[in-house]
Motif scaffolding. Structure first.
Motif, short mmCIF file in Angstrom:
data_model
loop_
_atom_site.label_atom_id
_atom_site.label_comp_id
_atom_site.label_asym_id
_atom_site.label_seq_id
_atom_site.Cartn_x
_atom_site.Cartn_y
_atom_site.Cartn_z
N MET A 28 0.87 -1.19 0.06
CA MET A 28 0.11 0.07 -0.05
C MET A 28 0.81 0.86 -0.01
N TRP A 29 0.72 2.23 -0.96
CA TRP A 29 1.26 3.66 -0.89
C TRP A 29 0.33 4.60 -0.46
N ILE A 30 1.16 5.46 0.46
CA ILE A 30 0.26 6.77 1.12
C ILE A 30 1.16 7.67 0.28
N VAL A 31 0.51 8.61 -0.51
CA VAL A 31 1.25 9.99 -0.93
C VAL A 31 0.84 10.99 -0.21
N THR A 32 1.85 11.74 0.19
CA THR A 32 1.52 13.01 1.18
C THR A 32 2.33 14.28 0.70
N ASP A 33 2.16 15.32 1.07
CA ASP A 33 2.91 16.45 0.98
C ASP A 33 4.26 16.34 1.95
N ASN A 34 5.22 17.23 2.04
CA ASN A 34 6.32 16.79 2.54
C ASN A 34 6.62 17.71 3.84
N PRO A 35 5.76 17.90 4.66
CA PRO A 35 6.24 18.77 6.17
C PRO A 35 6.80 17.83 6.94
N SER A 36 7.44 18.51 7.80
CA SER A 36 8.45 17.62 8.88
C SER A 36 7.43 16.69 9.52
N SER A 37 6.26 17.06 9.60
CA SER A 37 5.43 15.84 10.52
C SER A 37 5.44 14.75 9.77
N HIS A 38 5.53 14.40 8.50
CA HIS A 38 5.51 13.11 7.86
C HIS A 38 6.74 12.64 7.72
N ASN A 39 7.84 13.40 8.22
CA ASN A 39 9.09 12.87 8.24
C ASN A 39 9.79 12.56 9.93
N SER A 40 8.86 12.86 10.58
CA SER A 40 9.38 12.73 12.07
C SER A 40 9.74 11.13 12.49
N LEU A 41 10.36 11.04 13.67
CA LEU A 41 11.06 9.84 13.92
C LEU A 41 9.85 8.97 14.28
N SER A 42 8.64 9.43 14.73
CA SER A 42 7.53 8.44 15.05
C SER A 42 6.89 7.80 13.84
N THR A 43 6.80 8.91 12.78
CA THR A 43 6.35 8.33 11.60
C THR A 43 7.34 7.31 10.60
N ARG A 44 8.37 7.69 10.78
CA ARG A 44 9.45 6.62 9.99
C ARG A 44 9.62 5.23 11.00
N THR A 45 9.48 5.45 12.31
CA THR A 45 9.37 4.06 13.12
C THR A 45 8.06 3.43 12.95
N ARG A 46 7.08 4.07 12.69
CA ARG A 46 5.75 3.26 12.40
C ARG A 46 5.85 2.74 11.02
N LEU A 47 6.56 3.29 10.06
CA LEU A 47 6.70 2.78 8.62
C LEU A 47 7.48 1.64 8.68
N GLU A 48 8.59 1.71 9.39
CA GLU A 48 9.48 0.60 9.51
C GLU A 48 8.82 -0.96 10.33
#
Length: 83
Positions: free
Chosen positions: A1-21
């Motif tokens: 599944m792909w999620i397409v989003t804009d690029n604010p820092s909220s989408h690049n936060s550590l919690s987001t990256r951890t969840r994606l991992e």
């Protein structure tokens, strides 16, 4: 599944990256900076915000409702049908 989003820092936060991992089936794709202006909806929202909200202060929710309704009516009266 792909999620397409804009690029604010909220989408690049550590919690987001951890969840994606933790969920390898989910992939995150970021749109390029400035690409939101390619979406016609974004242009309409810019015009709407300028017509209804820019430079104004509101005393209560009813004033906001009135301003947005008035701006919507004005924008819709200028719209041309797609025929």
């Amino acid at each position: 599944m792909w999620i397409v989003t804009d690029n604010p820092s909220s989408h690049n936060s550590l919690s987001t990256r951890t969840r994606l991992e933790d969920h390898p089936r989910i992939h995150h794709a970021f749109i390029p900076v400035g690409a939101c202006w390619l979406n016609l909806q974004e242009g309409w929202w810019r015009i709407f915000r300028k017509a209804a909200l820019a430079g104004r202060s509101f005393a209560n929710r009813d004033d906001i409702t009135h301003a947005t309704t008035l701006a919507t009516d004005q924008l819709n009266s200028r719209a041309k049908p797609w025929i």
